[in-house]
Design an enzyme around this catalytic site. Structure first.
Site, mmCIF file in Angstrom:
data_model
loop_
_atom_site.group_PDB
_atom_site.id
_atom_site.type_symbol
_atom_site.label_atom_id
_atom_site.label_comp_id
_atom_site.label_asym_id
_atom_site.label_seq_id
_atom_site.Cartn_x
_atom_site.Cartn_y
_atom_site.Cartn_z
ATOM 1 N N ALA A 67 0.790 -1.124 -0.048
ATOM 2 C CA ALA A 67 0.048 -0.017 -0.067
ATOM 3 C C ALA A 67 0.943 1.226 -0.069
ATOM 4 C CB ALA A 67 -0.914 -0.055 1.242
ATOM 5 N N GLY A 68 0.418 2.438 -0.493
ATOM 6 C CA GLY A 68 0.845 3.573 -0.456
ATOM 7 C C GLY A 68 1.451 4.146 -1.909
ATOM 8 N N THR A 91 -3.377 3.803 1.248
ATOM 9 C CA THR A 91 -4.473 3.715 2.256
ATOM 10 C C THR A 91 -5.610 4.557 2.033
ATOM 11 O OG1 THR A 91 -2.861 3.047 4.425
ATOM 12 C CG2 THR A 91 -4.759 4.022 4.720
ATOM 13 N N ASN A 116 8.443 9.783 3.824
ATOM 14 C CA ASN A 116 7.184 10.346 3.431
ATOM 15 C C ASN A 116 6.430 10.706 4.641
ATOM 16 O OD1 ASN A 116 4.226 8.959 3.776
ATOM 17 N ND2 ASN A 116 5.612 7.356 3.763
ATOM 18 N N ARG A 117 5.674 11.843 4.595
ATOM 19 C CA ARG A 117 4.580 12.302 5.557
ATOM 20 C C ARG A 117 3.254 12.663 4.746
ATOM 21 N NH1 ARG A 117 8.766 16.432 6.384
ATOM 22 N NH2 ARG A 117 8.233 18.371 5.391
ATOM 23 N N PHE A 120 -2.210 10.157 4.496
ATOM 24 C CA PHE A 120 -3.418 9.347 3.827
ATOM 25 C C PHE A 120 -4.221 10.297 3.109
ATOM 26 C CE2 PHE A 120 -3.934 6.369 7.722
ATOM 27 C CZ PHE A 120 -2.983 5.657 7.785
ATOM 28 N N ASN A 145 -6.388 -1.495 1.818
ATOM 29 C CA ASN A 145 -5.874 -1.074 3.226
ATOM 30 C C ASN A 145 -6.410 0.193 3.471
ATOM 31 O OD1 ASN A 145 -3.843 0.694 4.921
ATOM 32 N ND2 ASN A 145 -2.409 -1.099 4.459
ATOM 33 N N ASN A 178 -4.821 -0.719 8.941
ATOM 34 C CA ASN A 178 -3.657 0.074 9.014
ATOM 35 C C ASN A 178 -3.716 1.112 10.218
ATOM 36 O OD1 ASN A 178 -1.191 1.745 8.956
ATOM 37 N ND2 ASN A 178 -1.770 2.454 6.784
ATOM 38 N N THR A 184 -0.474 10.053 10.727
ATOM 39 C CA THR A 184 -1.724 10.605 11.251
ATOM 40 C C THR A 184 -1.766 10.626 12.700
ATOM 41 O OG1 THR A 184 -3.107 9.648 9.360
ATOM 42 C CG2 THR A 184 -4.253 10.246 11.202
ATOM 43 N N LYS A 215 -2.015 -4.311 10.019
ATOM 44 C CA LYS A 215 -0.416 -3.752 9.558
ATOM 45 C C LYS A 215 0.132 -3.044 11.008
ATOM 46 C CE LYS A 215 2.280 -1.583 5.874
ATOM 47 N NZ LYS A 215 2.213 -1.129 4.451
#
Length: 357
Positions: A67-68, A91, A116-117, A120, A145, A178, A184, A215
């Site tokens: 995922a991502g 996600t 990464n930030r 979502f 996800n 997730n 988050t 996850k």
């Protein structure tokens, strides 16, 4: 060829901009039936020895995309055509949200890593559901996800996850909760068993017959990894995905000091050792009672082989796609097929847990 293109061109552009251009190209390919089917014929795994069954689902290869990458389920068929044995989308949150402000994606090229930030960023469960309902002209195993919408307070998190699960579980081959993204606020608190148990119970009910996995983060203490493993067995979860990105910065070179200073989750090569450590701990705890999906620092066929031997039924990658290019999954599948024949194995399933057990 791709590595030269990356070194000379792609790395000079903003990482998220390149990602969006790539997604748009893959979406075009996903609606181009002739090109998509031709790619599938060339690149998709066809060796029967690579086939694996996990939680009742048949996978053409144990190696899939984490995922991502495809956050909105827009290019599943194209990714399957490039050779991934499964594609985990998301996600995805129950409600659409923009994610964190840009810039929010940073390459650490020397270390083959990414920070990464994203937060979502996605178009929400309704939009993803519309895409997942579309007929497919090439086969694809799809995991979904799901995560918590940022503006939803923690006390309403269960309701938020359930809303996403009800919309997406019927369209997924498997569903993933997730609770391990560092981007988050408060999300990782949900990994505490006293909070995770009621959440998973409710989502299990909402998921119905769709296999449910959870996850987890690599930053969990060992005793907390054990606690989640025990909970998965207790509730009858289909599997555990280990691991998400890390907030740690161990193993980075001095050349990447600027990228390492960015807040967010670190993925890629520096996560390799801890991800494998968590996998081995989970296998020792649950055996084959729960399927294990290993992700984190997976770069080549050696990594996939090692994870299978350590007890993973499925293996995922993401960051490697950025550094290795579109033929990455095809090369790994080809390498697995050759290695199976060389070592006299009839099936990749025969590898799972051989070292751990």
């Amino acid at each position: 060829m791709y590595r030269l293109l990356f070194a000379q061109v792609l790395r000079r552009f903003d990482a998220e901009t390149v990602h969006h251009v790539t997604i748009r190209a893959l979406r075009v390919l996903s609606v181009a039936p002739v090109a998509k089917r031709r790619l599938y014929q060339w690149l998709a795994p066809r060796d029967e020895a690579l086939r694996v069954k996990a939680f009742g689902v048949h996978f053409p290869s144990p190696f899939g995309l984490a995922a991502g990458f495809d956050k909105d389920a827009g290019c599943v068929e194209a990714l399957a055509a490039f050779g991934f044995g499964h594609v985990e989308v998301g996600t995805i949150t129950a409600h659409a949200q923009p994610g964190n402000p840009r810039p929010r994606l940073f390459r650490l090229v020397t270390d083959h890593a990414i920070v990464n930030r994203m937060g979502f960023n996605n178009q929400g469960a309704d939009q993803a559901a519309r895409r997942l309902r579309r007929p497919r002209s090439v086969p694809a195993v799809v995991g979904v996800n799901i995560g918590k919408t940022k503006v939803i307070p923690e006390e309403l998190a269960v309701r938020d996850y359930v809303a996403g699960a009800r919309k997406l579980a019927p369209l997924a081959d498997y569903l993933v909760v997730n609770v391990s993204s560092p981007n988050t606020p408060g999300l990782r608190d949900l990994q505490a068993v006293e909070l995770l148990r009621p959440l998973l119970k409710e989502v299990l009910q909402a998921a119905g017959r769709t296999p449910l996995l959870v996850k987890i983060a690599p930053d969990l203490a060992d005793e907390d990894v054990d606690a989640v493993a025990d909970l998965a067995v207790e509730l009858g979860l289909a599997g555990i995905i280990a691991t998400n990105t890390t907030i740690g910065r161990q193993g980075l070179s001095k050349a990447e000091a600027a990228g390492a200073a960015q807040t967010g989750g670190l993925s890629g090569r520096p996560l390799k050792a801890r991800s494998l450590e968590v996998l081995r701990r989970l296998r020792a705890r649950v055996g084959d009672r729960v399927a294990l999906v290993s992700v984190g620092g997976v770069e080549d066929v050696d990594d996939v082989w090692e994870r299978l031997l350590a007890g993973a039924t499925l293996v995922q990658g993401y960051t490697g796609l950025i550094y290795e290019g579109p033929l990455w999954a095809w090369r790994i599948n080809r390498g697995l097929s050759r290695r199976l024949r060389r070592h006299g194995y009839k099936s990749v399933q025969d590898l799972v847990g051989r070292v751990a057990d």
